[in-house]
Structure formats: C-alpha cells, structure tokens
Design a protein around this motif. Structure first.
Motif, PDB file in Angstrom:
ATOM      1  N   ARG A 174      10.647 -61.454 -39.745  1.00  0.00           N
ATOM      2  CA  ARG A 174       9.908 -62.581 -39.171  1.00  0.00           C
ATOM      3  C   ARG A 174       8.406 -62.488 -39.454  1.00  0.00           C
ATOM      4  O   ARG A 174       7.747 -63.492 -39.679  1.00  0.00           O
ATOM      5  CB  ARG A 174      10.153 -62.593 -37.652  1.00  0.00           C
ATOM      6  N   PHE A 175       7.863 -61.259 -39.449  1.00  0.00           N
ATOM      7  CA  PHE A 175       6.423 -61.061 -39.668  1.00  0.00           C
ATOM      8  C   PHE A 175       6.229 -60.059 -40.812  1.00  0.00           C
ATOM      9  O   PHE A 175       5.804 -58.913 -40.585  1.00  0.00           O
ATOM     10  CB  PHE A 175       5.745 -60.547 -38.394  1.00  0.00           C
ATOM     11  N   PRO A 176       6.563 -60.443 -42.055  1.00  0.00           N
ATOM     12  CA  PRO A 176       6.495 -59.483 -43.158  1.00  0.00           C
ATOM     13  C   PRO A 176       5.077 -58.984 -43.441  1.00  0.00           C
ATOM     14  O   PRO A 176       4.908 -57.924 -44.027  1.00  0.00           O
ATOM     15  CB  PRO A 176       7.060 -60.282 -44.343  1.00  0.00           C
ATOM     16  N   GLY A 177       4.081 -59.739 -43.041  1.00  0.00           N
ATOM     17  CA  GLY A 177       2.705 -59.320 -43.291  1.00  0.00           C
ATOM     18  C   GLY A 177       2.137 -58.391 -42.251  1.00  0.00           C
ATOM     19  O   GLY A 177       0.983 -57.949 -42.376  1.00  0.00           O
ATOM     20  N   ASN A 178       2.893 -58.089 -41.207  1.00  0.00           N
ATOM     21  CA  ASN A 178       2.419 -57.203 -40.134  1.00  0.00           C
ATOM     22  C   ASN A 178       3.130 -55.857 -40.249  1.00  0.00           C
ATOM     23  O   ASN A 178       4.340 -55.760 -39.980  1.00  0.00           O
ATOM     24  CB  ASN A 178       2.697 -57.825 -38.761  1.00  0.00           C
ATOM     25  N   PRO A 179       2.424 -54.795 -40.668  1.00  0.00           N
ATOM     26  CA  PRO A 179       3.082 -53.487 -40.846  1.00  0.00           C
ATOM     27  C   PRO A 179       3.620 -52.942 -39.522  1.00  0.00           C
ATOM     28  O   PRO A 179       3.005 -53.102 -38.468  1.00  0.00           O
ATOM     29  CB  PRO A 179       1.964 -52.606 -41.404  1.00  0.00           C
ATOM     30  N   LEU A 180       4.779 -52.285 -39.583  1.00  0.00           N
ATOM     31  CA  LEU A 180       5.410 -51.683 -38.396  1.00  0.00           C
ATOM     32  C   LEU A 180       4.930 -50.246 -38.229  1.00  0.00           C
ATOM     33  O   LEU A 180       4.852 -49.486 -39.193  1.00  0.00           O
ATOM     34  CB  LEU A 180       6.930 -51.697 -38.527  1.00  0.00           C
ATOM     35  N   GLN A 181       4.605 -49.886 -36.973  1.00  0.00           N
ATOM     36  CA  GLN A 181       4.305 -48.508 -36.609  1.00  0.00           C
ATOM     37  C   GLN A 181       5.461 -48.009 -35.739  1.00  0.00           C
ATOM     38  O   GLN A 181       5.794 -48.637 -34.732  1.00  0.00           O
ATOM     39  CB  GLN A 181       2.988 -48.415 -35.843  1.00  0.00           C
ATOM     40  N   ILE A 182       6.087 -46.922 -36.130  1.00  0.00           N
ATOM     41  CA  ILE A 182       7.284 -46.428 -35.449  1.00  0.00           C
ATOM     42  C   ILE A 182       6.889 -45.386 -34.397  1.00  0.00           C
ATOM     43  O   ILE A 182       6.203 -44.402 -34.719  1.00  0.00           O
ATOM     44  CB  ILE A 182       8.280 -45.830 -36.440  1.00  0.00           C
ATOM     45  N   GLU A 183       7.280 -45.622 -33.134  1.00  0.00           N
ATOM     46  CA  GLU A 183       7.041 -44.689 -32.039  1.00  0.00           C
ATOM     47  C   GLU A 183       8.353 -43.990 -31.680  1.00  0.00           C
ATOM     48  O   GLU A 183       9.447 -44.482 -31.960  1.00  0.00           O
ATOM     49  CB  GLU A 183       6.502 -45.436 -30.812  1.00  0.00           C
ATOM     50  N   SER A 184       8.236 -42.820 -31.047  1.00  0.00           N
ATOM     51  CA  SER A 184       9.429 -42.038 -30.717  1.00  0.00           C
ATOM     52  C   SER A 184      10.295 -42.748 -29.689  1.00  0.00           C
ATOM     53  O   SER A 184      11.521 -42.701 -29.763  1.00  0.00           O
ATOM     54  CB  SER A 184       9.029 -40.651 -30.204  1.00  0.00           C
ATOM     55  N   ASP A 185       9.675 -43.430 -28.686  1.00  0.00           N
ATOM     56  CA  ASP A 185      10.442 -44.175 -27.684  1.00  0.00           C
ATOM     57  C   ASP A 185       9.499 -45.143 -26.984  1.00  0.00           C
ATOM     58  O   ASP A 185       8.297 -45.188 -27.257  1.00  0.00           O
ATOM     59  CB  ASP A 185      11.111 -43.234 -26.661  1.00  0.00           C
ATOM     60  N   ASP A 186      10.048 -45.956 -26.056  1.00  0.00           N
ATOM     61  CA  ASP A 186       9.248 -46.979 -25.378  1.00  0.00           C
ATOM     62  C   ASP A 186       8.172 -46.366 -24.487  1.00  0.00           C
ATOM     63  O   ASP A 186       7.078 -46.931 -24.344  1.00  0.00           O
ATOM     64  CB  ASP A 186      10.160 -47.880 -24.530  1.00  0.00           C
ATOM     65  N   ARG A 187       8.444 -45.224 -23.849  1.00  0.00           N
ATOM     66  CA  ARG A 187       7.446 -44.599 -22.981  1.00  0.00           C
ATOM     67  C   ARG A 187       6.213 -44.204 -23.786  1.00  0.00           C
ATOM     68  O   ARG A 187       5.064 -44.442 -23.388  1.00  0.00           O
ATOM     69  CB  ARG A 187       8.048 -43.386 -22.275  1.00  0.00           C
ATOM     70  N   ASN A 188       6.416 -43.584 -24.945  1.00  0.00           N
ATOM     71  CA  ASN A 188       5.291 -43.196 -25.791  1.00  0.00           C
ATOM     72  C   ASN A 188       4.552 -44.430 -26.292  1.00  0.00           C
ATOM     73  O   ASN A 188       3.315 -44.448 -26.373  1.00  0.00           O
ATOM     74  CB  ASN A 188       5.800 -42.367 -26.970  1.00  0.00           C
ATOM     75  N   LEU A 189       5.292 -45.500 -26.621  1.00  0.00           N
ATOM     76  CA  LEU A 189       4.663 -46.749 -27.074  1.00  0.00           C
ATOM     77  C   LEU A 189       3.736 -47.310 -26.001  1.00  0.00           C
ATOM     78  O   LEU A 189       2.579 -47.668 -26.269  1.00  0.00           O
ATOM     79  CB  LEU A 189       5.754 -47.762 -27.445  1.00  0.00           C
ATOM     80  N   LEU A 190       4.205 -47.373 -24.749  1.00  0.00           N
ATOM     81  CA  LEU A 190       3.406 -47.939 -23.666  1.00  0.00           C
ATOM     82  C   LEU A 190       2.187 -47.076 -23.370  1.00  0.00           C
ATOM     83  O   LEU A 190       1.095 -47.598 -23.101  1.00  0.00           O
ATOM     84  CB  LEU A 190       4.265 -48.092 -22.416  1.00  0.00           C
ATOM     85  N   ARG A 191       2.351 -45.758 -23.390  1.00  0.00           N
ATOM     86  CA  ARG A 191       1.205 -44.876 -23.117  1.00  0.00           C
ATOM     87  C   ARG A 191       0.135 -44.998 -24.200  1.00  0.00           C
ATOM     88  O   ARG A 191      -1.060 -45.018 -23.911  1.00  0.00           O
ATOM     89  CB  ARG A 191       1.692 -43.434 -23.004  1.00  0.00           C
ATOM     90  N   ARG A 192       0.563 -45.069 -25.461  1.00  0.00           N
ATOM     91  CA  ARG A 192      -0.428 -45.241 -26.539  1.00  0.00           C
ATOM     92  C   ARG A 192      -1.094 -46.610 -26.467  1.00  0.00           C
ATOM     93  O   ARG A 192      -2.278 -46.754 -26.762  1.00  0.00           O
ATOM     94  CB  ARG A 192       0.250 -45.058 -27.898  1.00  0.00           C
ATOM     95  N   LEU A 193      -0.323 -47.612 -26.047  1.00  0.00           N
ATOM     96  CA  LEU A 193      -0.894 -48.959 -25.879  1.00  0.00           C
ATOM     97  C   LEU A 193      -1.898 -48.963 -24.738  1.00  0.00           C
ATOM     98  O   LEU A 193      -2.990 -49.535 -24.857  1.00  0.00           O
ATOM     99  CB  LEU A 193       0.235 -49.949 -25.621  1.00  0.00           C
ATOM    100  N   ALA A 194      -1.557 -48.324 -23.611  1.00  0.00           N
ATOM    101  CA  ALA A 194      -2.453 -48.273 -22.464  1.00  0.00           C
ATOM    102  C   ALA A 194      -3.733 -47.502 -22.794  1.00  0.00           C
ATOM    103  O   ALA A 194      -4.804 -47.817 -22.281  1.00  0.00           O
ATOM    104  CB  ALA A 194      -1.742 -47.633 -21.278  1.00  0.00           C
ATOM    105  N   GLY A 195      -3.619 -46.479 -23.662  1.00  0.00           N
ATOM    106  CA  GLY A 195      -4.782 -45.670 -24.025  1.00  0.00           C
ATOM    107  C   GLY A 195      -5.624 -46.265 -25.132  1.00  0.00           C
ATOM    108  O   GLY A 195      -6.618 -45.670 -25.532  1.00  0.00           O
ATOM    109  N   GLY A 196      -5.244 -47.423 -25.657  1.00  0.00           N
ATOM    110  CA  GLY A 196      -6.016 -48.073 -26.697  1.00  0.00           C
ATOM    111  C   GLY A 196      -5.793 -47.505 -28.088  1.00  0.00           C
ATOM    112  O   GLY A 196      -6.496 -47.862 -29.023  1.00  0.00           O
ATOM    113  N   GLU A 197      -4.769 -46.631 -28.262  1.00  0.00           N
ATOM    114  CA  GLU A 197      -4.502 -46.071 -29.580  1.00  0.00           C
ATOM    115  C   GLU A 197      -3.847 -47.086 -30.505  1.00  0.00           C
ATOM    116  O   GLU A 197      -3.962 -46.984 -31.728  1.00  0.00           O
ATOM    117  CB  GLU A 197      -3.605 -44.842 -29.446  1.00  0.00           C
TER     118      GLU A 197
END
Length: 569
Positions: A174-197
């Motif tokens: 759907r968004f071929p121009g937006n590169p995917l960043q793979i996280e280990s799980d949803d908890r790590n994704l949310l923590r990195r998002l909350a920390g501004g990473e």
C-alpha cells in the motif's frame, strides 16, 4: 469433567479404544457439540495438541505479574477444550517469529488469534475468524510541535512494524515509498515511539491500547485507521484437516453473547475512566496537604479531567458500536460462506452424477445412427441429430458447472508457463468456424508467423478463448462479424482481443457481467447458464492476467484478454 475424561482416555485408550471413543462422545454431548465418530476417533488418536503462546501479545496472549499465561486467546482455548474434548497444551511463551518457525517445522500444532495470509498457507490452514481488530497508525504526542500527530504517512517517511506480522506485507504494497523498520515486538515498538526514536508505527488497536495502559505509556496516540484489519482465527497444521473441522465446530458453538463477554473482559471500556478517578483522588490528597490556597487550582483541574472522561467515554462507546457492527458482519459473512460451500459441493456432486448417464445417451444415440444392420430413415436420423445436439450442449453446461465448483473450492489446477499463443488462438478460431458459418457470422482472424510468447496455461487459455468466441457468435446477428487479434501491446503485456458487431451490452448489464448465474435479462431461448464469463475471469486471474470489456448496447462488444508477456524459450 473434560480433563478427567481425557485422563481416562490416556489411561485406557491403548487397551480399550471403544471406551475412549465412548467417553469422548459423552463429553461432546454434555456440552451440546455433535462430533462424528471419525472426529471422536481423531481426538482419541491425538490426545495432546501443542499450542503456541506469547509473552507480550496482550490482550490476546501475555504473561502476567505472577508468571501465568493469560489473555483472550487463552479464554477461547479453554472454552474449546470444554466443548470438543481436545487437550490443548500451552507451550512456553516465545517471540512471534519463533512460533511461526516452530509451526512451519511441525514443532507446534496450532496458534490462537492468527490472521490468514498467503505465505502462511504453505504450512497452515485456518478456521473462520472469531474476532476482528483494525490496524492503526500510531504517533508520539508532542505538545506544540506542528505536524507531530499527522493522520497520514508523509512520502518517504519510515514506519515501524513488529517482526512477522501480516500488516508488514500490506504496508509494503500500500505504501511502497515508505521504508519498513522491523521491531522485535509491539512493546518495543511502543517504547521506541514514546522515546522519540521512531516517528510512526503500526499495530493492531487492541494490542496497542493494552500495552499503553499496562506499561503506562501516555504520550503515544492513535491517529488513523490504515485500512487493514486483523481477522483473527485459529491457524493449525495444514496436514490435519480433521482438526480444523473440530475446532470450527467448537467455535460455532460459542455464541455472540459469550464472544462479547470474552472481548469485554480483555478489551474493557472503563479502564481510562477508572485511571482518571484514581488520579483525581491522589491529586486531591496532595492539594489538601498544601492548604486552601490550592483549592481553586484543584477545581479547575478536576473540570478539565471530567471533560476528558466525557470525551473518552463517548469515544469508547463509538468503538463498542463499531466492534458490534464488525461482529454482525463477520456472522453474516460466515453464514454466506457456509451457503456458498453447500452450493459448490452440490454443483460438483450433481455435475459428476449427471455426466455418466449423459455419456450413455450420447453413446446409444451414436450406436443407433451408425447401425448398418438397422439403417434409419431420414426422419429418424434427424431426430437422432437433435438428441446428440441437445446432449452435447448439456455436456458443455455440466463441464462449466464442474469447472466453476472446482475454481471456488480451489481444486482446479492452473499452471502458467511461457508458450507461443499463436497456435492456441488459431486452433480455437478453427474450432469455432462451423458454428459461425451456421449462424451466418463472418469470423475473421489473420494469423502471422511471428512467435507471440505469453505466460499462460495452454489448456485453460483455450477454455477461455472457446468461451469468448462462443459468446461472440451466440449473442450476435446474422450477417454480422467476429474479429480475433493477438499480439504484444507493451513490453510486459500480451493481449488477445475478441470483438463482434453484435447486440452489445448496456451499462447496467456490464456492471452485472461477472456475477455467477446472472443471465443479464436474456430470455430462456438463449443457451447458457450465466457462469461462462465468471469462469473466464477466474481462470485469467489465476494465470496472472485480467479481462477488460468495452461495449455499447446495439454496437457490439470487445473483450480483451491481457496476459503477462514472456520471453521466447
């Protein structure tokens, strides 16, 4: 009670298989679930099934503070044990990607709350979904920062997803121009998002809400629905279809009210309100310690919090209404799928049963026609010809019904490969020529010697072309024409076009063209069942191509078969 019966089966099953089946049958009847003798025998032969679990896939499967595996999936698994007599052994929690590898390797037998995906069908089969959860775009809440909570992905903006999740493939398409960043799980994704990473992430709404509440993440919010839903069912070993039948019977036994109770238990509606009330109590205690000077501040803060509670309550009410709407839609889809399967099975059975006596009719008609010892007169020969013509027409209809039922069940083999399409088109035109001449139609095709390579299954391509040519002749006018052409349109595309100067189609008829059994208002005198073009469309798509239609009422029609071009071999 079920576990006691299972233990009895384990103890006595080797010596008394009849007793094992009797105990399982009693357990199934006690829970109102009718299992066949074959299904009960399968359960007795497979006393323990290994079920995947996760440490951090809340609210579906997670490990609580006491070390116990809990969640919505566990409630469903427990209920299925009670209903079916299956003994489901929850395996130690593992990352999602590791569980998928274990399922592929046969070290696990099933996984709860899993979405059907093409790459997983290589080693798994799936029950119908029992819950649907939308995937959402998440961003970090940054006060005063312009664009920090944009509702759409910016061009080229990276977006994070958890490893192995089905939404990753959707985002890549759907968004071929937006590169995917793979996280280990949803908890790590949310923590990195909350920390501004990271700036943007995608997760399912239920898991994201659960983790934000349980981990105290307050600066991440949902900003958009990305148009993808996790329709979650049970994935089980593909080589165990009997297990799928048993699991589906158990799921069907769990009614809408019970499903709602399970969902409400793990996706509650009052968690935010309760948290806000606790904050008010703590704040009030601190303000009283500071004295009367802070009363005005507390009052203003309390009013702001109340407004937030009202807004959040309304939002949750809307989410609940949407969830119920989705559940109603799931139920309606399940009923429709059941009716469609019954129809497909009937068509397949009826087609097989009709073909045998029909072949006998054709055979005896030919014996009568060619019996030298008892020659027929002209009238008898004419009547035999009518019998043969009607029987052959009926045989074509039966073959169409069999193809349609096999396409819908997924059992029809289609094997595209590079081939020269010229001889196939030439052969189809030659076979259609007698019918065209009998109808007074000029059939035109100018073959050339150039090799025209396309990616197609030769048998299925011929089936599609026969159908298109037959329709072009059938729905035409005496003295009119049918024109066939074939050749490359662009480097990656090969097209075969069947055009006619016949009756044409109105806009309304074109909108209904590929609906099964829709005769488009044509009278009973016109031959056909209304599934020929449906078969053409599905076969073409299975070969990686598509059919385009251009037509006007009274001006004829043009059907274009677009296939992938192939290099010469």
């Amino acid at each position: 009670m079920i576990r006691i019966l299972i233990r009895s089966i384990r103890r006595f099953g080797l010596w008394c298989p009849g007793l094992a089946l009797l105990l399982l049958a009693s357990a199934a009847r006690a829970n109102g679930l009718a299992l066949s003798a074959e299904e009960r025998a399968w359960i007795a032969e497979h006393p323990v099934l290994r079920v995947a679990s996760s440490r951090s896939y809340g609210p579906f499967t997670f490990v609580d503070a006491g070390g116990a595996v809990r969640g919505l999936s566990i409630d469903y698994a427990t209920r299925l044990q009670q209903l079916t007599g299956l003994q489901l052994q929850l395996m130690p929690p593992a990352p999602f990607a590791d569980s998928m590898q274990a399922l592929r390797g046969g070290r696990l037998d099933m996984m709860m709350s899993l979405r059907d995906a093409p790459e997983r069908r290589e080693f798994l089969a799936f029950t119908r979904p029992y819950i649907s959860v939308p995937a959402v775009l998440l961003r970090r809440r940054v006060a005063g920062a312009a664009g920090a909570e944009a509702g759409e992905l910016a061009p080229g903006e990276p977006v994070s997803v958890s490893r192995g999740y089905a939404v990753g493939g959707f985002l890549a398409e759907r968004f071929p121009g937006n590169p995917l960043q793979i996280e280990s799980d949803d908890r790590n994704l949310l923590r990195r998002l909350a920390g501004g990473e990271i700036g943007a992430g995608v997760a399912d709404l239920a898991s994201a809400t659960f983790l934000m509440r349980s981990d105290g993440i307050g600066n991440v919010r949902v900003v958009a629905d990305i148009g993808f839903a996790y329709d979650l069912g049970i994935g089980y070993r593909r080589d165990w279809p009997m297990l799928g039948r048993i699991l589906q019977k158990g799921l069907d036994q769990i009614g809408a009210d019970e499903r709602q109770k399970i969902a409400d238990r793990w996706i509650p509606l009052d968690r935010d309100s309760a948290g806000l009330r606790r904050e008010v109590v703590i704040a009030a205690t601190g303000v009283l310690a500071l004295g009367l000077a802070a009363v005005g501040l507390l009052y203003a803060w309390n009013r702001a919090l109340r407004r937030q509670v009202v807004a959040r309550t309304e939002q949750l009410r809307q989410e609940l209404a949407e969830r119920r709407r989705l559940q109603d839609a799931d139920h309606a889809r399940a009923v429709a799928e059941l009716a469609n399967r019954a129809k497909t099975e009937f068509m397949s059975q009826a087609s097989h049963e009709l073909r045998t006596p029909l072949n006998a009719v054709l055979g005896f008609a030919q014996l009568l026609e060619n019996d030298a010892a008892r020659p027929l007169d002209a009238t008898q020969r004419q009547r035999i010809a009518h019998i043969e013509s009607a029987a052959r027409h009926l045989l074509v209809l039966i073959e169409d019904m069999m193809s349609f039922s096999r396409l819908e069940s997924g059992s029809l083999a289609v094997e595209p490969r590079p081939l020269d399409a010229g001889p196939v088109v030439q052969r189809c035109v030659e076979l259609a020529m007698p019918a065209a001449q009998a109808a007074g139609i000029a059939l035109r095709y100018a073959p050339d010697t150039q090799q025209r390579m396309a990616l197609a299954d030769p048998v299925r391509l011929e089936q599609v072309l026969h159908n298109l040519l037959s329709n072009a002749i059938k729905y035409n006018r005496r003295g009119s024409w049918v024109s066939v052409s074939a050749g490359p349109r662009e480097p990656a595309l090969f097209c075969i076009e069947v055009a006619d100067g016949g009756l044409g189609l109105s806009a309304e008829q074109q909108s209904q063209l590929f609906q099964p059994f829709n005769r488009l208002g044509r009278g009973a005198t016109t031959e056909g069942t209304g599934i020929g073009l449906v078969i053409c469309k599905q076969l073409t798509e299975r070969m990686g191509g598509r059919i385009r239609v251009h037509s006007e009422a009274g001006e004829g029609s043009r059907f274009t078969l677009e296939l992938q071009a192939a290099a010469a071999v």
